[in-house]
Design a protein around this motif. Structure first.
Motif, PDB file in Angstrom:
ATOM      1  N   THR A   1     -77.334 -96.758  55.471  1.00  0.00           N
ATOM      2  CA  THR A   1     -76.214 -95.976  55.978  1.00  0.00           C
ATOM      3  C   THR A   1     -75.661 -96.658  57.225  1.00  0.00           C
ATOM      4  O   THR A   1     -76.324 -97.504  57.839  1.00  0.00           O
ATOM      5  N   ARG A   2     -74.470 -96.278  57.586  1.00  0.00           N
ATOM      6  CA  ARG A   2     -73.863 -96.880  58.771  1.00  0.00           C
ATOM      7  C   ARG A   2     -74.647 -96.542  60.037  1.00  0.00           C
ATOM      8  O   ARG A   2     -74.718 -97.328  60.972  1.00  0.00           O
ATOM      9  N   LEU A   3     -75.254 -95.353  60.069  1.00  0.00           N
ATOM     10  CA  LEU A   3     -76.041 -94.960  61.233  1.00  0.00           C
ATOM     11  C   LEU A   3     -77.316 -95.782  61.374  1.00  0.00           C
ATOM     12  O   LEU A   3     -77.741 -96.107  62.482  1.00  0.00           O
ATOM     13  N   THR A   4     -77.936 -96.119  60.236  1.00  0.00           N
ATOM     14  CA  THR A   4     -79.200 -96.845  60.310  1.00  0.00           C
ATOM     15  C   THR A   4     -79.019 -98.361  60.270  1.00  0.00           C
ATOM     16  O   THR A   4     -79.943 -99.083  60.637  1.00  0.00           O
ATOM     17  N   GLU A   5     -77.863 -98.835  59.866  1.00  0.00           N
ATOM     18  CA  GLU A   5     -77.627-100.274  59.779  1.00  0.00           C
ATOM     19  C   GLU A   5     -77.873-100.935  61.130  1.00  0.00           C
ATOM     20  O   GLU A   5     -77.311-100.544  62.151  1.00  0.00           O
ATOM     21  N   ALA A   6     -78.750-101.928  61.141  1.00  0.00           N
ATOM     22  CA  ALA A   6     -79.097-102.682  62.358  1.00  0.00           C
ATOM     23  C   ALA A   6     -79.639-101.786  63.473  1.00  0.00           C
ATOM     24  O   ALA A   6     -79.601-102.156  64.640  1.00  0.00           O
ATOM     25  N   GLY A   7     -80.121-100.602  63.099  1.00  0.00           N
ATOM     26  CA  GLY A   7     -80.681 -99.700  64.110  1.00  0.00           C
ATOM     27  C   GLY A   7     -79.645 -99.050  64.994  1.00  0.00           C
ATOM     28  O   GLY A   7     -79.957 -98.621  66.114  1.00  0.00           O
ATOM     29  N   PHE A   8     -78.399 -98.929  64.501  1.00  0.00           N
ATOM     30  CA  PHE A   8     -77.315 -98.436  65.349  1.00  0.00           C
ATOM     31  C   PHE A   8     -77.645 -97.102  66.003  1.00  0.00           C
ATOM     32  O   PHE A   8     -77.400 -96.911  67.206  1.00  0.00           O
ATOM     33  N   ALA A   9     -78.183 -96.144  65.246  1.00  0.00           N
ATOM     34  CA  ALA A   9     -78.430 -94.810  65.804  1.00  0.00           C
ATOM     35  C   ALA A   9     -79.409 -94.872  66.974  1.00  0.00           C
ATOM     36  O   ALA A   9     -79.242 -94.160  67.975  1.00  0.00           O
ATOM     37  N   PHE A  10     -80.424 -95.733  66.874  1.00  0.00           N
ATOM     38  CA  PHE A  10     -81.371 -95.880  67.976  1.00  0.00           C
ATOM     39  C   PHE A  10     -80.682 -96.514  69.188  1.00  0.00           C
ATOM     40  O   PHE A  10     -80.913 -96.118  70.333  1.00  0.00           O
ATOM     41  N   GLY A  11     -79.830 -97.520  68.924  1.00  0.00           N
ATOM     42  CA  GLY A  11     -79.078 -98.125  70.013  1.00  0.00           C
ATOM     43  C   GLY A  11     -78.112 -97.155  70.662  1.00  0.00           C
ATOM     44  O   GLY A  11     -77.943 -97.140  71.889  1.00  0.00           O
TER      45      GLY A  11
ATOM     46  N   MET B   1     -59.976-109.805  71.166  1.00  0.00           N
ATOM     47  CA  MET B   1     -60.422-108.693  72.005  1.00  0.00           C
ATOM     48  C   MET B   1     -61.218-107.711  71.141  1.00  0.00           C
ATOM     49  O   MET B   1     -60.930-107.531  69.959  1.00  0.00           O
ATOM     50  N   GLY B   2     -62.232-107.085  71.745  1.00  0.00           N
ATOM     51  CA  GLY B   2     -63.049-106.157  70.989  1.00  0.00           C
ATOM     52  C   GLY B   2     -64.033-106.886  70.083  1.00  0.00           C
ATOM     53  O   GLY B   2     -64.186-108.102  70.146  1.00  0.00           O
ATOM     54  N   THR B   3     -64.718-106.126  69.231  1.00  0.00           N
ATOM     55  CA  THR B   3     -65.742-106.728  68.370  1.00  0.00           C
ATOM     56  C   THR B   3     -65.813-106.021  67.025  1.00  0.00           C
ATOM     57  O   THR B   3     -65.547-104.818  66.926  1.00  0.00           O
ATOM     58  N   SER B   4     -66.142-106.776  66.028  1.00  0.00           N
ATOM     59  CA  SER B   4     -66.469-106.212  64.717  1.00  0.00           C
ATOM     60  C   SER B   4     -67.870-106.619  64.290  1.00  0.00           C
ATOM     61  O   SER B   4     -68.310-106.282  63.186  1.00  0.00           O
ATOM     62  N   THR B   5     -68.585-107.338  65.168  1.00  0.00           N
ATOM     63  CA  THR B   5     -69.892-107.886  64.798  1.00  0.00           C
ATOM     64  C   THR B   5     -71.029-107.429  65.709  1.00  0.00           C
ATOM     65  O   THR B   5     -72.192-107.527  65.302  1.00  0.00           O
ATOM     66  N   GLU B   6     -70.752-106.973  66.913  1.00  0.00           N
ATOM     67  CA  GLU B   6     -71.809-106.525  67.822  1.00  0.00           C
ATOM     68  C   GLU B   6     -72.453-105.275  67.224  1.00  0.00           C
ATOM     69  O   GLU B   6     -71.807-104.224  67.110  1.00  0.00           O
ATOM     70  N   PRO B   7     -73.745-105.327  66.834  1.00  0.00           N
ATOM     71  CA  PRO B   7     -74.308-104.233  66.027  1.00  0.00           C
ATOM     72  C   PRO B   7     -74.362-102.882  66.728  1.00  0.00           C
ATOM     73  O   PRO B   7     -74.224-101.853  66.081  1.00  0.00           O
ATOM     74  N   TRP B   8     -74.546-102.871  68.047  1.00  0.00           N
ATOM     75  CA  TRP B   8     -74.655-101.600  68.749  1.00  0.00           C
ATOM     76  C   TRP B   8     -73.393-101.249  69.531  1.00  0.00           C
ATOM     77  O   TRP B   8     -73.403-100.332  70.348  1.00  0.00           O
ATOM     78  N   ALA B   9     -72.295-101.955  69.304  1.00  0.00           N
ATOM     79  CA  ALA B   9     -71.034-101.613  69.960  1.00  0.00           C
ATOM     80  C   ALA B   9     -70.575-100.238  69.506  1.00  0.00           C
ATOM     81  O   ALA B   9     -70.762 -99.848  68.346  1.00  0.00           O
ATOM     82  N   LEU B  10     -69.940 -99.506  70.408  1.00  0.00           N
ATOM     83  CA  LEU B  10     -69.486 -98.149  70.121  1.00  0.00           C
ATOM     84  C   LEU B  10     -68.074 -98.176  69.547  1.00  0.00           C
ATOM     85  O   LEU B  10     -67.395 -99.210  69.567  1.00  0.00           O
ATOM     86  N   ASP B  11     -67.626 -97.034  69.062  1.00  0.00           N
ATOM     87  CA  ASP B  11     -66.401 -97.047  68.254  1.00  0.00           C
ATOM     88  C   ASP B  11     -65.173 -97.549  69.002  1.00  0.00           C
ATOM     89  O   ASP B  11     -64.323 -98.238  68.433  1.00  0.00           O
ATOM     90  N   ASN B  12     -65.062 -97.239  70.298  1.00  0.00           N
ATOM     91  CA  ASN B  12     -63.846 -97.642  71.024  1.00  0.00           C
ATOM     92  C   ASN B  12     -63.781 -99.141  71.300  1.00  0.00           C
ATOM     93  O   ASN B  12     -62.732 -99.640  71.710  1.00  0.00           O
TER      94      ASN B  12
END
Length: 439
Positions: A126-136, A188-199
């Motif tokens: 899931t998007r939340l668990t991908e690369a540990g995003f939810a923990f980050g 500008m911004g990121t599409s690859t930083e795994p723990w980057a936030l939506d904004n």
């Protein structure tokens, strides 16, 4: 070929380290004072410290235990009490908050279950668990509340409760006072930083004309020159809203400053001291930063200019994670993580400067920019609208770069902070810029 098991172990270790680091800091901030200081509201701008403590646990429970793991709620009856959008900070002392001992127990119980969950989580699916995003996300959330609790400690009256070593003195900066950032496009911004936030998402190309930016943040000495020149009494330097605000609230200097004869003193975490001339100025609102810039014949950088100065590598024609490159922050790069309780002198951290020679873009002080907080093209709220989307608009100004109170997990070259232009209790400073061709 990358070993998926190795990747999972690396992510698990990173999540464990960041969660543990955040909890150690939370414990320090809530154990260095007695319980009456935890339950008191030290300013209507801030929550009681005990509210932050239980809120940290509640958010962790809701996202990691309930949403990711699908478990039943531990304390469902307290969800509304610790909903930041349901109760403004000024109202929180009147709520039936968990007392300190109970709040500590609740946060500890949640954390124990989360660490068990971490051992068995698959970092995909899931998007939340991908690369540990939810923990980050939760580690970043806790560190952000640690910063707000540190602000509460600064607002708190009474004797010193926190200590930390001072930054090392910086050698005299002998280079130029400003740096030319060449014009042209950058990502500008990121599409690859795994723990980057939506904004911070998505990455997109911005065209930025050439401009000059200060090599370091504006110092206390430079800001005192603005004060001594009557900057707070000259309407020419202020926006109409800014002038009305400082008149209404009788503002004549940064927050926590007071004049003592011919010198300026400040209160810093319970200690009164002479304002150090070579430190970046701290506790100024956007209106003050903007007025200083006008007085100096300059302006605040836009958010895009700030990020280009911080991330653009002209040699490789690419955007880096940080001014010094892609490596995670280390102590020689920046003043982060409450390692010190003050900004480092201007010119510090030469190993953290950008390829163009700009210093202290990460850490020390949050830097006000000229820009309103707006979504990037293609923005999508995730995992909830209340993190960013509800704040978009001209009411909030963007701050960049982090401060000494920010942990590295919640600070990177793409990280965006925002606040009302009147806010001064935050650890905010600024640097100035000018367009090419301006005097």
């Amino acid at each position: 070929m990358t070993d998926p098991a190795h990747d999972a172990e690396t992510l698990r270790e990173r999540a464990l380290t960041t969660l543990t680091t955040a909890r150690a800091r939370t414990t320090l901030l809530t154990s260095c004072v007695e319980d009456p200081d935890l339950t008191a509201q030290h300013s209507p701008l801030m929550s009681p410290l005990v509210w932050d403590l239980a809120h940290i646990g509640n958010q962790e429970e809701q996202w990691l235990l309930r949403t990711v793991a699908g478990r039943e709620a531990i304390r469902p009856e307290i969800d509304g009490i610790y909903d930041a959008f349901e109760h403004p900070r000024a109202e929180r002392p009147s709520l039936p908050l968990l007392p300190p001992t109970e709040a500590r127990h609740y946060a500890s119980e949640v954390r124990g279950r989360v660490l068990d969950l971490l051992e068995s989580t698959a970092f995909h699916g899931t998007r939340l668990t991908e690369a540990g995003f939810a923990f980050g996300m939760i580690a970043q959330h806790e560190q952000q509340h640690d910063e707000t609790m540190l602000i509460t400690h600064q607002l708190r009256k009474g004797p010193q409760a926190l200590t930390a070593p001072d930054p090392e003195p910086a050698p005299l900066l002998t280079g130029p006072s400003e740096v030319l950032v060449p014009g042209g496009p950058f990502t500008m911004g990121t599409s690859t930083e795994p723990w980057a936030l939506d904004n911070e998402r998505p990455a997109h190309v911005r065209e930025v004309p050439a401009f000059f930016i200060d090599t370091t943040p504006v110092t206390n000495a430079a800001y005192q020159a603005f004060i001594e020149d009557g900057g707070y009494d000259d309407e020419r330097w202020w926006t109409a809203e800014g002038w009305a605000h400082i008149r209404q609230h009788s503002i004549h200097a940064p927050l926590f400053w007071r004049r003592d004869g011919k010198q300026w003193l400040r209160r810093r975490f319970g200690v009164t001291e002479v304002v150090p001339p070579d430190e970046p100025v701290l506790h100024v609102c956007w209106y003050e930063a903007d007025a200083y810039a006008r007085w100096a014949g300059r302006r605040l950088p836009t958010e895009a200019e700030w990020e280009k100065a911080a991330r653009h590598d002209p040699a490789g024609d690419r955007s880096m994670r940080y001014p010094w490159g892609d490596a995670d922050p280390a102590p020689e790069h920046a003043n982060l993580g409450q390692r010190h309780l003050r900004p480092a002198p201007a010119g510090s951290y030469p190993e953290g400067e950008s390829p163009l020679g700009v210093r202290q873009l990460i850490g020390d002080v949050w830097e006000w920019t000229a820009s309103d907080f707006l979504p990037y093209p293609g923005f999508q709220a995730f995992p909830y609208k209340e993190y960013s989307e509800v704040f978009f608009g001209p009411e909030h100004k963007v701050l960049r770069g982090g401060s000494f109170a920010v942990d590295a997990v919640a600070c990177r070259g793409t990280f965006r902070n925002w606040d009302y232009p009147i806010r001064r209790q935050i650890f905010s400073g600024f640097r100035t810029a000018r367009s090419v061709g301006d005097a």
